[in-house]
Design an enzyme around this catalytic site. Structure first.
Site, PDB file in Angstrom:
ATOM      1  N   ASP A   1       0.854  -1.186   0.000  1.00 11.60           N
ATOM      2  CA  ASP A   1       0.000   0.000   0.000  1.00 11.60           C
ATOM      3  C   ASP A   1       0.888   1.233   0.000  1.00 11.60           C
ATOM      4  O   ASP A   1       1.807   1.347   0.811  1.00 11.60           O
ATOM      5  CB  ASP A   1      -0.924   0.011   1.209  1.00 11.60           C
ATOM      6  N   ILE A   2       0.633   2.175  -0.917  1.00 15.12           N
ATOM      7  CA  ILE A   2       1.439   3.403  -1.013  1.00 15.12           C
ATOM      8  C   ILE A   2       1.060   4.331   0.153  1.00 15.12           C
ATOM      9  O   ILE A   2      -0.118   4.577   0.407  1.00 15.12           O
ATOM     10  CB  ILE A   2       1.188   4.111  -2.358  1.00 15.12           C
TER      11      ILE A   2
ATOM     12  N   HIS B   1      -4.893  14.218  -9.764  1.00 18.42           N
ATOM     13  CA  HIS B   1      -5.054  12.770 -10.027  1.00 18.42           C
ATOM     14  C   HIS B   1      -4.243  12.300 -11.235  1.00 18.42           C
ATOM     15  O   HIS B   1      -3.793  11.144 -11.267  1.00 18.42           O
ATOM     16  CB  HIS B   1      -6.534  12.440 -10.228  1.00 18.42           C
TER      17      HIS B   1
ATOM     18  N   ARG C   1      10.068 -11.372   2.689  1.00 17.52           N
ATOM     19  CA  ARG C   1      10.524 -10.144   3.346  1.00 17.52           C
ATOM     20  C   ARG C   1      11.627  -9.478   2.514  1.00 17.52           C
ATOM     21  O   ARG C   1      11.617  -8.244   2.333  1.00 17.52           O
ATOM     22  CB  ARG C   1      11.030 -10.448   4.748  1.00 17.52           C
TER      23      ARG C   1
ATOM     24  N   GLU D   1      -4.584   2.336  -4.505  1.00 17.39           N
ATOM     25  CA  GLU D   1      -3.125   2.301  -4.442  1.00 17.39           C
ATOM     26  C   GLU D   1      -2.608   1.019  -3.792  1.00 17.39           C
ATOM     27  O   GLU D   1      -1.448   0.938  -3.376  1.00 17.39           O
ATOM     28  CB  GLU D   1      -2.594   3.518  -3.663  1.00 17.39           C
TER      29      GLU D   1
ATOM     30  N   ASN E   1      -2.457  12.916  -4.661  1.00 20.28           N
ATOM     31  CA  ASN E   1      -3.577  13.304  -5.518  1.00 20.28           C
ATOM     32  C   ASN E   1      -4.080  14.704  -5.194  1.00 20.28           C
ATOM     33  O   ASN E   1      -4.387  15.500  -6.088  1.00 20.28           O
ATOM     34  CB  ASN E   1      -4.730  12.301  -5.378  1.00 20.28           C
TER      35      ASN E   1
ATOM     36  N   ASP F   1      -1.702   9.279 -11.021  1.00 23.52           N
ATOM     37  CA  ASP F   1      -1.665   8.091 -11.885  1.00 23.52           C
ATOM     38  C   ASP F   1      -0.244   7.779 -12.320  1.00 23.52           C
ATOM     39  O   ASP F   1       0.159   6.607 -12.400  1.00 23.52           O
ATOM     40  CB  ASP F   1      -2.550   8.301 -13.114  1.00 23.52           C
TER      41      ASP F   1
END
Length: 387
Positions: free
Chosen positions: A256-257, A269, A313, A299, A264, A273
């Site tokens: 997850d960013i 946006h 990992r 994201e 954004n 992207d």
């Protein structure tokens, strides 16, 4: 497979096209047969009319005293005995009593009465000649007769006309077998053309099928922005990979960013992207040779690989480090960095695929809660309450 129906539809369409083309061929051939038959009937009709005109001329000579009746008849018979047209076109003459007066190929019948002659179907064809001409003056009669140079009986269609002053019947005909042979050759040629066109259409269809199937598959399973697999494909392939026999367990890395919403909001946006696409490329590159990377939503991205927890990992840390080092250039004067958080879960024998994804997602949230820009594995948080 989801495209099997499309393949069946294409095959069905091809077969329907082939059958339609063959049906169309036979319809065309039938009309062609009718047209040729009509043309040949006109031909033999006109040939007899020409001979009848010649007979009238020599008859006029007898009326003018230029020839006697016997001379005129002999001259006429001698002339039309040699008269030929087409391949098997010839003339014959008999009188209204059924006596054959001239036949170029059946000399033995000349002078003989054929009034009781029957063909192979039992038809009194000479009587049919006489009856037709006496009722209408002329007409068509169908019967069986031997072809010149051939002892085999063949169906024949003749046109006969009566010359009343002499009581003579002149006739000529066509052999239906010749017409049939001509039509059959047209059918063979037509079938060869149809088969050739059908094979060509199949080849073109297969090429188009492969091309558009690839395009359809890409549309169906690839996310257009990130070029990662779609979540729908994850739901399809994940359970299959879980059931596969493999020396290493199936593992899920959930990415997850961090603070993507701020990107954004601050840069728009469209640039968001660009960031999402760039990070997707980093994940794909750092996870090689493993290629099963999916856009889970927004994201969030998920990677599937057969690997140990420590190997997962290591891969996730490579992604995290490369992402953090990457510089995004919004403008010449404005640059920024992005970080990413990840959670790792390893499949157990009793797990469903959704269980593994859920646990990887949970680990990712632990990474977020611990400050972001981290990788958290399942063994680190096993037994801990959700933060």
């Amino acid at each position: 497979m989801r495209y099997s129906k499309f393949k069946k539809h294409m095959l069905t369409l091809s077969l329907v096209s082939l059958i339609s083309m063959i049906v169309l061929l036979f319809v065309i051939v039938w009309h062609l047969y009718s047209a040729i038959l009509k043309e040949r009937k006109i031909l033999i009709h006109s040939q007899v009319d020409t001979v009848m005109s010649l007979m009238h001329e020599v008859y006029e000579d007898t009326l003018e005293g230029k020839l006697t009746k016997v001379e005129a008849q002999h001259q006429f018979l001698e002339y039309i005995e040699k008269l030929k047209y087409s391949d098997n076109g010839y003339f014959w003459v008999l009188n209204t009593k059924g006596v054959m007066l001239m036949h170029p190929y059946n000399k033995s019948s000349v002078g003989q009465s054929l009034i009781h002659s029957k063909d192979k179907d039992g038809k009194f064809f000479v009587k049919a000649f006489i009856t037709t001409t006496q009722h209408s003056g002329s007409g068509f009669v169908s019967y069986y007769w031997t072809k010149p140079g051939d002892d085999v009986l063949a169906q024949k269609l003749s046109y006969v006309a009566l010359f009343k002053p002499w009581g003579w019947i002149v006739g000529t005909g066509l052999y239906v077998s010749d017409l049939n042979r001509e039509i059959v050759s047209q059918i063979y040629i037509g079938l060869l053309i149809i088969i050739g066109l059908f094979l060509l259409s199949i080849f073109v269809s297969l090429q188009l099928y492969k091309r558009y199937l690839t395009e359809l598959r890409e549309v169906a399973i690839f996310d257009r922005l990130t070029r990662l697999y779609r979540r729908s494909y994850l739901d399809e392939i994940g359970p299959r990979m879980l059931k596969e026999e493999h020396s290493l367990p199936l593992s899920v890395i959930f990415f997850d960013i961090d603070f993507f919403k701020k990107v954004n909001d601050q840069y728009g946006h469209n640039y968001g992207d660009n960031v999402l696409s760039a990070i997707s490329s980093i994940i794909q590159k750092e996870l090689l040779p493993h290629k099963n990377v999916f856009r889970y939503g927004g994201e969030e991205m998920v990677a599937l690989l057969h690997a140990t927890e420590e190997e997962c990992r290591m891969f996730a840390e490579k992604v995290r480090f490369t992402t953090a080092e990457h510089v995004f250039h919004y403008s010449d004067s404005e640059h920024f960095h992005i970080t990413i958080s990840a959670g790792v879960a390893i499949a157990s024998p009793q797990d469903s695929f959704s269980d593994i994804v859920r646990r990887a997602d949970r680990c990712m949230y632990f990474a977020k809660a611990r400050g972001r820009n981290k990788v958290v594995t399942e063994s680190e948080v096993r037994g801990l309450p959700d933060e």
